[in-house]
Design a protein around this motif. Structure first.
Motif, PDB file in Angstrom:
ATOM      1  N   GLN A   1       0.838  -1.195   0.000  1.00 12.55           N
ATOM      2  CA  GLN A   1       0.000   0.000   0.000  1.00 12.55           C
ATOM      3  C   GLN A   1       0.872   1.244   0.000  1.00 12.55           C
ATOM      4  OE1 GLN A   1      -2.610   1.741  -0.929  1.00 12.55           O
ATOM      5  NE2 GLN A   1      -3.982   0.455   0.275  1.00 12.55           N
ATOM      6  N   THR A   2       0.495   2.231  -0.825  1.00 10.20           N
ATOM      7  CA  THR A   2       1.225   3.487  -0.901  1.00 10.20           C
ATOM      8  C   THR A   2       0.237   4.634  -0.953  1.00 10.20           C
ATOM      9  OG1 THR A   2       3.043   2.436  -2.122  1.00 10.20           O
ATOM     10  CG2 THR A   2       2.918   4.830  -2.207  1.00 10.20           C
ATOM     11  N   ASP A   3       0.450   5.649  -0.130  1.00 13.63           N
ATOM     12  CA  ASP A   3      -0.379   6.850  -0.166  1.00 13.63           C
ATOM     13  C   ASP A   3       0.547   8.036  -0.386  1.00 13.63           C
ATOM     14  OD1 ASP A   3      -2.102   8.959   0.119  1.00 13.63           O
ATOM     15  OD2 ASP A   3      -2.856   8.388   2.096  1.00 13.63           O
ATOM     16  N   THR A   4       0.606   8.507  -1.630  1.00 10.86           N
ATOM     17  CA  THR A   4       1.515   9.602  -1.972  1.00 10.86           C
ATOM     18  C   THR A   4       0.889  10.970  -1.783  1.00 10.86           C
ATOM     19  OG1 THR A   4       0.840   9.697  -4.309  1.00 10.86           O
ATOM     20  CG2 THR A   4       2.558   8.101  -3.715  1.00 10.86           C
ATOM     21  N   GLY A   5      -0.423  11.005  -1.582  1.00  4.83           N
ATOM     22  CA  GLY A   5      -1.111  12.287  -1.421  1.00  4.83           C
ATOM     23  C   GLY A   5      -1.788  12.784  -2.677  1.00  4.83           C
ATOM     24  N   THR A   6      -1.538  12.121  -3.823  1.00  2.26           N
ATOM     25  CA  THR A   6      -2.209  12.490  -5.075  1.00  2.26           C
ATOM     26  C   THR A   6      -2.588  11.225  -5.822  1.00  2.26           C
ATOM     27  OG1 THR A   6      -0.219  12.526  -6.477  1.00  2.26           O
ATOM     28  CG2 THR A   6      -0.767  14.562  -5.273  1.00  2.26           C
ATOM     29  N   LEU A   7      -3.634  11.324  -6.636  1.00  2.00           N
ATOM     30  CA  LEU A   7      -4.046  10.180  -7.440  1.00  2.00           C
ATOM     31  C   LEU A   7      -2.954   9.809  -8.438  1.00  2.00           C
ATOM     32  CD1 LEU A   7      -6.163   8.117  -8.330  1.00  2.00           C
ATOM     33  CD2 LEU A   7      -7.097   9.858  -9.877  1.00  2.00           C
ATOM     34  N   GLU A   8      -2.342  10.818  -9.057  1.00  2.00           N
ATOM     35  CA  GLU A   8      -1.286  10.550 -10.024  1.00  2.00           C
ATOM     36  C   GLU A   8      -0.131   9.788  -9.382  1.00  2.00           C
ATOM     37  OE1 GLU A   8       1.984  13.029 -12.675  1.00  2.00           O
ATOM     38  OE2 GLU A   8       0.023  13.947 -12.325  1.00  2.00           O
ATOM     39  N   GLY A   9       0.282  10.229  -8.205  1.00  2.00           N
ATOM     40  CA  GLY A   9       1.377   9.558  -7.506  1.00  2.00           C
ATOM     41  C   GLY A   9       1.015   8.153  -7.083  1.00  2.00           C
ATOM     42  N   ASP A  10      -0.224   7.982  -6.592  1.00  2.00           N
ATOM     43  CA  ASP A  10      -0.671   6.650  -6.168  1.00  2.00           C
ATOM     44  C   ASP A  10      -0.697   5.676  -7.341  1.00  2.00           C
ATOM     45  OD1 ASP A  10      -0.968   7.607  -3.621  1.00  2.00           O
ATOM     46  OD2 ASP A  10      -3.163   7.622  -3.640  1.00  2.00           O
ATOM     47  N   LEU A  11      -1.244   6.133  -8.461  1.00  2.00           N
ATOM     48  CA  LEU A  11      -1.341   5.264  -9.627  1.00  2.00           C
ATOM     49  C   LEU A  11       0.031   4.936 -10.205  1.00  2.00           C
ATOM     50  CD1 LEU A  11      -4.464   6.463 -11.675  1.00  2.00           C
ATOM     51  CD2 LEU A  11      -4.074   4.209 -10.671  1.00  2.00           C
ATOM     52  N   ARG A  12       0.916   5.931 -10.228  1.00  2.00           N
ATOM     53  CA  ARG A  12       2.260   5.675 -10.740  1.00  2.00           C
ATOM     54  C   ARG A  12       2.944   4.606  -9.883  1.00  2.00           C
ATOM     55  NH1 ARG A  12       4.077  10.367 -10.940  1.00  2.00           N
ATOM     56  NH2 ARG A  12       4.204  10.703 -13.192  1.00  2.00           N
ATOM     57  N   ALA A  13       2.838   4.727  -8.571  1.00  2.00           N
ATOM     58  CA  ALA A  13       3.467   3.742  -7.676  1.00  2.00           C
ATOM     59  C   ALA A  13       2.886   2.356  -7.896  1.00  2.00           C
ATOM     60  CB  ALA A  13       3.286   4.181  -6.226  1.00  2.00           C
ATOM     61  N   LEU A  14       1.567   2.276  -8.052  1.00  2.00           N
ATOM     62  CA  LEU A  14       0.925   0.980  -8.250  1.00  2.00           C
ATOM     63  C   LEU A  14       1.328   0.365  -9.588  1.00  2.00           C
ATOM     64  CD1 LEU A  14      -1.074  -1.207  -7.437  1.00  2.00           C
ATOM     65  CD2 LEU A  14      -2.901   0.168  -8.451  1.00  2.00           C
ATOM     66  N   LEU A  15       1.316   1.168 -10.643  1.00  2.00           N
ATOM     67  CA  LEU A  15       1.668   0.662 -11.963  1.00  2.00           C
ATOM     68  C   LEU A  15       3.117   0.168 -11.996  1.00  2.00           C
ATOM     69  CD1 LEU A  15      -0.089   3.312 -14.219  1.00  2.00           C
ATOM     70  CD2 LEU A  15      -0.590   0.865 -14.178  1.00  2.00           C
ATOM     71  N   ARG A  16       4.010   0.925 -11.386  1.00  2.00           N
ATOM     72  CA  ARG A  16       5.408   0.490 -11.360  1.00  2.00           C
ATOM     73  C   ARG A  16       5.572  -0.767 -10.521  1.00  2.00           C
ATOM     74  NH1 ARG A  16       9.367   5.809 -11.055  1.00  2.00           N
ATOM     75  NH2 ARG A  16       8.817   6.679 -13.106  1.00  2.00           N
ATOM     76  N   ASP A  17       4.821  -0.856  -9.443  1.00  2.00           N
ATOM     77  CA  ASP A  17       4.835  -2.037  -8.592  1.00  2.00           C
ATOM     78  C   ASP A  17       4.407  -3.264  -9.392  1.00  2.00           C
ATOM     79  OD1 ASP A  17       4.770  -3.752  -6.386  1.00  2.00           O
ATOM     80  OD2 ASP A  17       2.755  -3.136  -5.813  1.00  2.00           O
ATOM     81  N   LYS A  18       3.317  -3.124 -10.146  1.00  2.00           N
ATOM     82  CA  LYS A  18       2.814  -4.247 -10.940  1.00  2.00           C
ATOM     83  C   LYS A  18       3.759  -4.575 -12.092  1.00  2.00           C
ATOM     84  CE  LYS A  18       0.833  -4.847  -8.219  1.00  2.00           C
ATOM     85  NZ  LYS A  18       0.839  -6.043  -7.376  1.00  2.00           N
TER      86      LYS A  18
END
Length: 211
Positions: free
Chosen positions: A77-94
């Protein structure tokens, strides 16, 4: 009245269990499910087959547990404070989990899941369900911050994260130079603007790129 009876035997060693499950995945990746034996796993782990059977009654149960333990570690789980940041982290994770050694293990597990309903269920519960929950949570945070309007059918957004990644890294023949960590992260970033639009995010200008 007598007190509680002491437990017999030594407690299970979680680190030993994980080492045995890792050995299971290693043999599975090398040999496939059909050729996997408890003797091969025991030899890889440096234990007796009796040690395995004390923990798992069959090789199927052992592989299911190995798949669940492996997939559980792929979704942080990652909470970067923005939707863009959250999605980027998730996509890179996957992207990272679908390439390299991890990708090879997951590819094997998915292939074997076609012949094992219990393994398919374990993968879905440990891999897909957490991603869907994570995406729904990040969408709700974005709604609460006023970044996007409420999302209809938010439960489908997780599949929109996994689907492009599976298509790109599992179903598309790619040269080795296009499946390394750097290229995986670049691919994730290229998918990001499309997902932001699916979430109803109105980007002002281009999506920022983080190296």
């Amino acid at each position: 009245m007598t007190g509680p009876q002491p437990r017999r035997g030594r407690p299970r060693d979680a680190s030993r269990d994980r080492a045995l499950l890792d050995a299971t995945l290693a043999v599975l990746t090398e040999s496939g499910y059909g050729a996997l034996t408890t003797a091969a796993v025991a030899a890889r782990a440096g234990v007796s087959t009796a040690t395995l059977y004390r923990r798992w009654p069959s090789k199927e149960v052992m592989v299911v547990d190995a798949a669940a333990a492996y997939a559980k570690g792929l979704t942080a789980q990652t909470d970067t404070g923005t939707l863009e940041g959250d999605l980027r982290a998730l996509l890179r994770d996957k992207a990272a989990s679908l390439t390299g050694n991890e990708g090879g293990v997951l590819r094997t597990l998915i292939g074997e899941a076609a012949y094992s309903p219990s393994l398919a269920e374990a993968l879905a519960n440990a891999f897909m369900v957490p991603v869907r929950q994570r995406v729904e949570e990040m969408a709700q945070r974005a709604v609460d911050r006023g970044e996007i309007p409420p999302v209809e059918h938010a439960d489908l957004l997780g599949d929109m994260v996994i689907g492009p990644m599976m298509s790109r890294f599992f179903l598309t023949p790619l040269p080795p130079s296009q499946v390394d960590a750097a290229t995986a992260a670049e691919t994730a970033d290229r998918i990001l603007p499309f997902l932001l639009r699916a979430f109803g995010h109105e980007s002002h200008g281009t999506v920022t790129s983080e190296k």
